[in-house]
Design a protein around this motif. Structure first.
Motif, PDB file in Angstrom:
ATOM      1  N   GLY A 287      10.177  13.042 -23.657  1.00  0.00           N
ATOM      2  CA  GLY A 287      10.308  11.932 -24.181  1.00  0.00           C
ATOM      3  C   GLY A 287       9.251  10.909 -23.577  1.00  0.00           C
ATOM      4  O   GLY A 287       9.264   9.868 -24.245  1.00  0.00           O
ATOM      5  N   PHE A 288       8.679  10.811 -22.311  1.00  0.00           N
ATOM      6  CA  PHE A 288       7.707  10.223 -21.737  1.00  0.00           C
ATOM      7  C   PHE A 288       6.496   9.881 -22.645  1.00  0.00           C
ATOM      8  O   PHE A 288       5.906  11.041 -23.278  1.00  0.00           O
ATOM      9  N   GLN A 289       5.986   8.739 -22.761  1.00  0.00           N
ATOM     10  CA  GLN A 289       4.679   8.553 -23.540  1.00  0.00           C
ATOM     11  C   GLN A 289       3.604   7.905 -22.694  1.00  0.00           C
ATOM     12  O   GLN A 289       2.626   8.244 -22.599  1.00  0.00           O
ATOM     13  N   ARG A 290       4.206   6.936 -21.831  1.00  0.00           N
ATOM     14  CA  ARG A 290       3.120   6.021 -21.084  1.00  0.00           C
ATOM     15  C   ARG A 290       3.779   5.544 -19.930  1.00  0.00           C
ATOM     16  O   ARG A 290       4.795   4.934 -20.208  1.00  0.00           O
ATOM     17  N   LEU A 291       3.090   5.177 -18.707  1.00  0.00           N
ATOM     18  CA  LEU A 291       3.356   4.567 -17.740  1.00  0.00           C
ATOM     19  C   LEU A 291       2.526   3.628 -17.289  1.00  0.00           C
ATOM     20  O   LEU A 291       1.201   3.725 -17.120  1.00  0.00           O
ATOM     21  N   GLN A 292       2.755   2.323 -16.929  1.00  0.00           N
ATOM     22  CA  GLN A 292       1.621   1.292 -16.553  1.00  0.00           C
ATOM     23  C   GLN A 292       2.366   0.540 -15.210  1.00  0.00           C
ATOM     24  O   GLN A 292       3.541  -0.267 -15.666  1.00  0.00           O
ATOM     25  N   VAL A 293       1.604   0.485 -14.441  1.00  0.00           N
ATOM     26  CA  VAL A 293       2.370  -0.473 -13.086  1.00  0.00           C
ATOM     27  C   VAL A 293       1.223  -1.475 -12.956  1.00  0.00           C
ATOM     28  O   VAL A 293       0.017  -0.920 -12.549  1.00  0.00           O
TER      29      VAL A 293
ATOM     30  N   ASP B 198       0.916  -1.154   0.002  1.00  0.00           N
ATOM     31  CA  ASP B 198       0.034  -0.059   0.070  1.00  0.00           C
ATOM     32  C   ASP B 198       0.870   1.224  -0.102  1.00  0.00           C
ATOM     33  O   ASP B 198       0.402   2.286  -0.561  1.00  0.00           O
ATOM     34  N   GLU B 199       1.899   1.325   0.803  1.00  0.00           N
ATOM     35  CA  GLU B 199       2.683   2.479   0.792  1.00  0.00           C
ATOM     36  C   GLU B 199       3.486   2.779  -0.681  1.00  0.00           C
ATOM     37  O   GLU B 199       3.674   3.648  -1.016  1.00  0.00           O
ATOM     38  N   PHE B 200       4.096   1.274  -1.142  1.00  0.00           N
ATOM     39  CA  PHE B 200       4.442   1.442  -2.424  1.00  0.00           C
ATOM     40  C   PHE B 200       3.615   2.188  -3.472  1.00  0.00           C
ATOM     41  O   PHE B 200       3.811   2.904  -4.096  1.00  0.00           O
ATOM     42  N   GLU B 201       2.167   1.859  -3.365  1.00  0.00           N
ATOM     43  CA  GLU B 201       1.457   2.329  -4.665  1.00  0.00           C
ATOM     44  C   GLU B 201       1.069   3.633  -4.230  1.00  0.00           C
ATOM     45  O   GLU B 201       1.037   4.426  -5.242  1.00  0.00           O
ATOM     46  N   ALA B 202       1.139   4.164  -3.086  1.00  0.00           N
ATOM     47  CA  ALA B 202       0.907   5.566  -2.995  1.00  0.00           C
ATOM     48  C   ALA B 202       2.169   6.257  -3.354  1.00  0.00           C
ATOM     49  O   ALA B 202       1.890   7.434  -3.796  1.00  0.00           O
ATOM     50  N   ALA B 203       3.345   5.866  -3.106  1.00  0.00           N
ATOM     51  CA  ALA B 203       4.558   6.695  -3.605  1.00  0.00           C
ATOM     52  C   ALA B 203       4.546   6.515  -5.137  1.00  0.00           C
ATOM     53  O   ALA B 203       5.122   7.408  -5.572  1.00  0.00           O
ATOM     54  N   MET B 204       4.147   5.208  -5.636  1.00  0.00           N
ATOM     55  CA  MET B 204       4.131   5.215  -7.182  1.00  0.00           C
ATOM     56  C   MET B 204       3.414   6.152  -7.885  1.00  0.00           C
ATOM     57  O   MET B 204       3.622   6.976  -8.674  1.00  0.00           O
ATOM     58  N   GLN B 205       1.925   6.613  -6.979  1.00  0.00           N
ATOM     59  CA  GLN B 205       1.003   7.568  -7.636  1.00  0.00           C
ATOM     60  C   GLN B 205       1.700   8.741  -7.664  1.00  0.00           C
ATOM     61  O   GLN B 205       1.767   9.498  -8.477  1.00  0.00           O
ATOM     62  N   GLU B 206       2.515   9.290  -6.322  1.00  0.00           N
ATOM     63  CA  GLU B 206       3.066  10.441  -6.379  1.00  0.00           C
ATOM     64  C   GLU B 206       4.372  10.583  -7.428  1.00  0.00           C
ATOM     65  O   GLU B 206       4.618  11.499  -8.175  1.00  0.00           O
ATOM     66  N   ALA B 207       5.035   9.500  -7.562  1.00  0.00           N
ATOM     67  CA  ALA B 207       6.162   9.397  -8.631  1.00  0.00           C
ATOM     68  C   ALA B 207       5.875   9.696  -9.953  1.00  0.00           C
ATOM     69  O   ALA B 207       6.528   9.970 -10.918  1.00  0.00           O
TER      70      ALA B 207
ATOM     71  N   ALA C 110       3.742  11.491 -11.384  1.00  0.00           N
ATOM     72  CA  ALA C 110       3.858  12.891 -11.911  1.00  0.00           C
ATOM     73  C   ALA C 110       5.092  13.204 -12.212  1.00  0.00           C
ATOM     74  O   ALA C 110       5.134  14.369 -13.171  1.00  0.00           O
ATOM     75  N   ILE C 111       6.258  12.897 -11.571  1.00  0.00           N
ATOM     76  CA  ILE C 111       7.436  13.178 -11.940  1.00  0.00           C
ATOM     77  C   ILE C 111       7.900  12.591 -13.352  1.00  0.00           C
ATOM     78  O   ILE C 111       8.547  13.443 -14.010  1.00  0.00           O
ATOM     79  N   ILE C 112       7.576  11.258 -13.531  1.00  0.00           N
ATOM     80  CA  ILE C 112       8.249  10.826 -14.801  1.00  0.00           C
ATOM     81  C   ILE C 112       7.181  11.354 -15.971  1.00  0.00           C
ATOM     82  O   ILE C 112       7.823  11.468 -17.050  1.00  0.00           O
ATOM     83  N   ALA C 113       5.956  11.553 -15.677  1.00  0.00           N
ATOM     84  CA  ALA C 113       5.139  12.075 -16.772  1.00  0.00           C
ATOM     85  C   ALA C 113       5.540  13.444 -17.375  1.00  0.00           C
ATOM     86  O   ALA C 113       5.242  13.858 -18.493  1.00  0.00           O
ATOM     87  N   SER C 114       6.360  14.157 -16.357  1.00  0.00           N
ATOM     88  CA  SER C 114       6.909  15.666 -16.819  1.00  0.00           C
ATOM     89  C   SER C 114       8.061  15.606 -17.470  1.00  0.00           C
ATOM     90  O   SER C 114       8.605  16.624 -18.134  1.00  0.00           O
ATOM     91  N   MET C 115       8.646  14.304 -17.785  1.00  0.00           N
ATOM     92  CA  MET C 115       9.813  14.319 -18.424  1.00  0.00           C
ATOM     93  C   MET C 115       9.883  14.157 -20.096  1.00  0.00           C
ATOM     94  O   MET C 115       8.844  13.625 -20.514  1.00  0.00           O
TER      95      MET C 115
ATOM     96  N   THR D 177      17.527   6.646 -20.432  1.00  0.00           N
ATOM     97  CA  THR D 177      18.930   6.445 -19.871  1.00  0.00           C
ATOM     98  C   THR D 177      19.516   7.776 -19.524  1.00  0.00           C
ATOM     99  O   THR D 177      20.327   7.656 -18.502  1.00  0.00           O
ATOM    100  N   GLU D 178      19.429   8.751 -20.349  1.00  0.00           N
ATOM    101  CA  GLU D 178      20.430   9.854 -20.195  1.00  0.00           C
ATOM    102  C   GLU D 178      19.477  10.968 -19.667  1.00  0.00           C
ATOM    103  O   GLU D 178      19.852  11.692 -18.561  1.00  0.00           O
ATOM    104  N   GLY D 179      18.250  11.255 -20.300  1.00  0.00           N
ATOM    105  CA  GLY D 179      17.181  12.286 -19.938  1.00  0.00           C
ATOM    106  C   GLY D 179      16.652  12.006 -18.449  1.00  0.00           C
ATOM    107  O   GLY D 179      17.022  12.959 -17.663  1.00  0.00           O
ATOM    108  N   PHE D 180      16.021  11.064 -18.033  1.00  0.00           N
ATOM    109  CA  PHE D 180      15.556  10.924 -17.049  1.00  0.00           C
ATOM    110  C   PHE D 180      16.484  10.465 -15.810  1.00  0.00           C
ATOM    111  O   PHE D 180      16.354  11.116 -14.923  1.00  0.00           O
ATOM    112  N   ARG D 181      17.331   9.386 -16.187  1.00  0.00           N
ATOM    113  CA  ARG D 181      18.170   9.063 -15.194  1.00  0.00           C
ATOM    114  C   ARG D 181      19.142   9.892 -14.905  1.00  0.00           C
ATOM    115  O   ARG D 181      19.524  10.067 -13.763  1.00  0.00           O
ATOM    116  N   GLY D 182      19.422  10.947 -15.687  1.00  0.00           N
ATOM    117  CA  GLY D 182      20.678  11.939 -15.372  1.00  0.00           C
ATOM    118  C   GLY D 182      19.751  13.288 -15.069  1.00  0.00           C
ATOM    119  O   GLY D 182      20.785  14.323 -14.645  1.00  0.00           O
TER     120      GLY D 182
END
Length: 102
Positions: free
Chosen positions: A34-40, A16-25, A27-32, A63-68
């Motif tokens: 080259g991002f197109q879609r996330l599914q967990v 449950d904690e992980f799912e709440a953190a993933m929901q918050e996270a 928004a971070i990845i969606a703003s990057m 690998t470079e944009g997001f991870r860097g």
């Protein structure tokens, strides 16, 4: 397009904690760039296992944009302490795609 894939083994009892953190996270990845879609997706047979699928325009966007990026540090802080063991992330190029016809 490339697909990033990872099997995320979450410490049992912290789903449950992980799912709440993933929901918050998400928004971070969606703003990057080259991002197109996330599914967990959560495992049926093993509810502490999750399938991560992320679609990116190019491998370098991940690998470079997001991870860097500075936002990746926030992503790590929110999520990485839930994993045991730490996931292996792989990248794939789609070869077959099927959508239902009308």
């Amino acid at each position: 397009m490339i697909v990033e894939q990872g099997i995320l083994n979450v410490v049992p009892g912290r789903e449950d904690e992980f799912e709440a953190a993933m929901q918050e996270a998400s928004a971070i990845i969606a703003s990057m760039p080259g991002f197109q879609r996330l599914q967990v997706s959560r495992g049926i047979e093993n509810p502490a296992t999750y399938l991560l699928l992320v679609e990116w325009d190019t491998l370098e966007h991940h690998t470079e944009g997001f991870r860097g990026s500075a936002p990746y540090q926030q992503w790590r802080q929110l999520l990485h302490h839930f994993y045991d063991p730490f996931p292996v992330i792989e990248h794939f190029s789609p070869v077959v795609s099927v959508v239902p016809s009308d």
